[in-house]
Design an enzyme around this catalytic site. Structure first.
Site, PDB file in Angstrom:
ATOM      1  N   ASP A  49      -7.031  -6.343   2.510  1.00 33.37           N
ATOM      2  CA  ASP A  49      -7.345  -6.586   4.235  1.00 33.37           C
ATOM      3  C   ASP A  49      -8.839  -6.045   4.249  1.00 33.37           C
ATOM      4  O   ASP A  49      -9.393  -6.359   5.347  1.00 33.37           O
ATOM      5  CB  ASP A  49      -6.050  -6.199   5.062  1.00 33.37           C
ATOM      6  CG  ASP A  49      -6.223  -5.394   4.852  1.00 33.37           C
ATOM      7  OD1 ASP A  49      -6.802  -4.403   5.109  1.00 33.37           O
ATOM      8  OD2 ASP A  49      -4.820  -4.610   5.447  1.00 33.37           O
ATOM      9  N   GLU A  68      -1.847  -4.841  -1.886  1.00 34.14           N
ATOM     10  CA  GLU A  68      -1.402  -6.116  -0.384  1.00 34.14           C
ATOM     11  C   GLU A  68      -2.104  -7.352  -1.080  1.00 34.14           C
ATOM     12  O   GLU A  68      -1.863  -8.266  -0.360  1.00 34.14           O
ATOM     13  CB  GLU A  68      -1.916  -5.372   0.628  1.00 34.14           C
ATOM     14  CG  GLU A  68      -1.623  -3.949   1.208  1.00 34.14           C
ATOM     15  CD  GLU A  68      -0.066  -3.955   2.007  1.00 34.14           C
ATOM     16  OE1 GLU A  68       0.222  -5.439   1.924  1.00 34.14           O
ATOM     17  OE2 GLU A  68       0.465  -3.532   1.987  1.00 34.14           O
ATOM     18  N   HIS A  82       3.654   1.819   4.081  1.00 35.28           N
ATOM     19  CA  HIS A  82       2.861   1.078   4.292  1.00 35.28           C
ATOM     20  C   HIS A  82       1.643   1.770   5.030  1.00 35.28           C
ATOM     21  O   HIS A  82       0.720   1.528   4.881  1.00 35.28           O
ATOM     22  CB  HIS A  82       2.758   0.156   3.284  1.00 35.28           C
ATOM     23  CG  HIS A  82       2.727  -1.317   4.972  1.00 35.28           C
ATOM     24  ND1 HIS A  82       1.493  -3.041   4.899  1.00 35.28           N
ATOM     25  CD2 HIS A  82       2.759  -1.048   5.861  1.00 35.28           C
ATOM     26  CE1 HIS A  82       1.768  -2.580   5.101  1.00 35.28           C
ATOM     27  NE2 HIS A  82       2.459  -2.579   6.661  1.00 35.28           N
ATOM     28  N   ASP A 108      -3.883   3.935   7.642  1.00 29.79           N
ATOM     29  CA  ASP A 108      -2.237   4.461   7.047  1.00 29.79           C
ATOM     30  C   ASP A 108      -2.567   5.352   7.428  1.00 29.79           C
ATOM     31  O   ASP A 108      -2.314   6.574   6.572  1.00 29.79           O
ATOM     32  CB  ASP A 108      -2.829   3.570   5.538  1.00 29.79           C
ATOM     33  CG  ASP A 108      -2.685   2.591   5.302  1.00 29.79           C
ATOM     34  OD1 ASP A 108      -2.629   1.792   6.542  1.00 29.79           O
ATOM     35  OD2 ASP A 108      -2.951   1.734   4.737  1.00 29.79           O
ATOM     36  N   HIS A 117       0.959  -0.936  -0.330  1.00 25.70           N
ATOM     37  CA  HIS A 117       0.338   0.066   0.196  1.00 25.70           C
ATOM     38  C   HIS A 117       0.843   1.344   0.015  1.00 25.70           C
ATOM     39  O   HIS A 117       0.192   2.585  -0.769  1.00 25.70           O
ATOM     40  CB  HIS A 117      -1.496  -0.050   1.112  1.00 25.70           C
ATOM     41  CG  HIS A 117      -2.308   0.558   0.437  1.00 25.70           C
ATOM     42  ND1 HIS A 117      -3.618  -0.021   1.395  1.00 25.70           N
ATOM     43  CD2 HIS A 117      -2.887   1.696  -0.054  1.00 25.70           C
ATOM     44  CE1 HIS A 117      -4.531   0.581   0.826  1.00 25.70           C
ATOM     45  NE2 HIS A 117      -3.323   1.610   0.080  1.00 25.70           N
ATOM     46  N   ASP A 144      -9.609  -0.719   3.426  1.00 24.64           N
ATOM     47  CA  ASP A 144      -8.863  -1.322   4.040  1.00 24.64           C
ATOM     48  C   ASP A 144      -9.195  -0.937   5.183  1.00 24.64           C
ATOM     49  O   ASP A 144     -10.347  -0.496   5.995  1.00 24.64           O
ATOM     50  CB  ASP A 144      -7.758  -0.046   4.216  1.00 24.64           C
ATOM     51  CG  ASP A 144      -6.003  -0.370   5.036  1.00 24.64           C
ATOM     52  OD1 ASP A 144      -6.107  -1.606   5.646  1.00 24.64           O
ATOM     53  OD2 ASP A 144      -5.512   0.337   3.443  1.00 24.64           O
ATOM     54  N   HIS A 148      -7.071  -1.061   8.077  1.00 30.01           N
ATOM     55  CA  HIS A 148      -5.869   0.304   8.978  1.00 30.01           C
ATOM     56  C   HIS A 148      -6.433   2.119   8.313  1.00 30.01           C
ATOM     57  O   HIS A 148      -6.517   1.448   6.868  1.00 30.01           O
ATOM     58  CB  HIS A 148      -4.591  -0.102   8.329  1.00 30.01           C
ATOM     59  CG  HIS A 148      -4.070  -1.758   8.786  1.00 30.01           C
ATOM     60  ND1 HIS A 148      -4.934  -2.527   8.165  1.00 30.01           N
ATOM     61  CD2 HIS A 148      -4.288  -2.289  10.001  1.00 30.01           C
ATOM     62  CE1 HIS A 148      -4.608  -3.746   8.419  1.00 30.01           C
ATOM     63  NE2 HIS A 148      -3.849  -3.547   9.731  1.00 30.01           N
ATOM     64  N   ASP A 170      -7.573  -2.402  -0.742  1.00 31.05           N
ATOM     65  CA  ASP A 170      -6.312  -3.081  -0.307  1.00 31.05           C
ATOM     66  C   ASP A 170      -6.954  -4.568   0.028  1.00 31.05           C
ATOM     67  O   ASP A 170      -8.101  -5.281   0.462  1.00 31.05           O
ATOM     68  CB  ASP A 170      -6.297  -2.420   1.275  1.00 31.05           C
ATOM     69  CG  ASP A 170      -4.983  -3.226   2.318  1.00 31.05           C
ATOM     70  OD1 ASP A 170      -4.696  -4.502   2.173  1.00 31.05           O
ATOM     71  OD2 ASP A 170      -3.987  -2.739   2.436  1.00 31.05           O
TER      72      ASP A 170
END
Length: 308
Positions: free
Chosen positions: A229, A272, A142, A129, A98, A125, A127, A227
């Site tokens: 995830d 990712e 990332h 980030d 990412h 995502d 997260h 992403d």
């Protein structure tokens, strides 16, 4: 009726945003899973530009940060490629980790400023980030792109982000793993963060529709960063940052279908994907299917083959 696009596929085999390796194989996994043919079958013109290479620079390694010079090299190279690709296409950036969004969004933001149009970012995502190079405890860059693209300080070795994306133009969808420093910093912003509890309670369509209406009313450009995830690891295991409780296949397809229906998306990151962690290509195939949904595929015109 599907609006057809001139799509440019741009590979970014970068694996420097974190310590766990494997994402450099991502672009070829997307190609092997048939991304180009899936988009062509929907009537789009697809041009695969191959893989970008990072620029060289004289930046020194910094203690506590993973691969800073290489990450900056990717950022400058991808920003240049992204700005050029935006002029005559809808670019799809195939990652890579990412950290590639440090460069892709920088280039897209430069194009948006040249067009005198606001840029909006949809961050799909687990997260946020939202770290900076100073706040990250892991040193994994990332985890910093949203901090960079919104103009947070501390990115001294990176190119200046001349046109930061306003906080209120960023929506994060699917959150379920947020560090304490990120949480504290986000509380002072107007970024919209939709976590999985909110999605559980109210569904995924309503907050996304609200965001898309905002983009439409502002005549904005929309960059989407997907992403792996974002998805639940039970359906998408090929990612080094698995967090249980992610989006289901249908929730993810609904997001993509709504993006297509809105006709607002102007650039896309796919990040990712770590094929080394995949199971017979199922994650790569799912990501291709989701991308196809974003470009007009419906559930009625194809067989289900992810587990074939």
């Amino acid at each position: 009726m599907t609006v057809t696009h001139a799509i440019k596929l741009i590979g970014a085999p970068m694996d420097c945003g974190k310590t766990r390796q494997g994402c450099l194989m991502g672009p070829d996994a997307f190609r092997t899973a048939g991304l180009a043919s899936a988009l062509q079958s929907l009537g789009h013109t697809v041009d695969d530009l191959g893989n970008v290479a990072p620029d060289t620079n004289a930046i020194a390694e910094q203690s506590g940060l993973v691969a800073l010079p290489e990450t900056v090299g990717w950022t400058t190279a991808l920003a240049r490629v992204a700005e050029t690709a935006m002029q005559d296409s809808l670019p799809v950036f195939m990652g890579g980790d990412h950290a590639l969004s440090l460069g892709t969004v920088l280039g897209v933001a430069r194009h948006a400023a040249a067009q005198d149009r606001p840029l909006f970012v949809l961050w799909l995502d687990a997260h946020t980030d939202f770290h900076t190079p100073q706040s990250t405890s892991s040193g994994n860059l990332h985890g910093t792109p949203v901090g960079y693209l919104t103009g947070r300080t501390g990115f001294h070795d990176f190119p200046m982000f001349e046109h930061p994306v306003p906080y209120e133009n960023v929506t994060m969808l699917g959150l379920r793993s947020v560090d304490g420093p990120e949480r504290a910093a986000l509380q002072d912003t107007q970024i919209t963060g939709i976590d999985m509890r909110t999605i559980d309670e109210h569904g995924i369509a309503a907050p996304l529709a609200q965001f898309l209406n905002k983009v439409r009313h502002a005549n904005g450009l929309l960059h989407v960063s997907l992403d792996v995830d974002f998805l639940d690891p039970s359906v998408a295991p090929a990612v080094g940052t698995t967090v249980p409780g992610g989006a289901t296949v249908r929730e993810a397809h609904l997001v993509m279908e709504m993006l297509h229906d809105s006709a607002l998306m102007t650039s896309l990151d796919l990040v990712e994907l770590n094929p080394f962690l995949d199971e017979r290509g199922r994650t790569a195939q799912l990501m291709v299917d989701l991308t196809a949904s974003a470009f007009g595929r419906t559930v009625f015109d194809r067989p289900t083959r992810a587990f074939a």
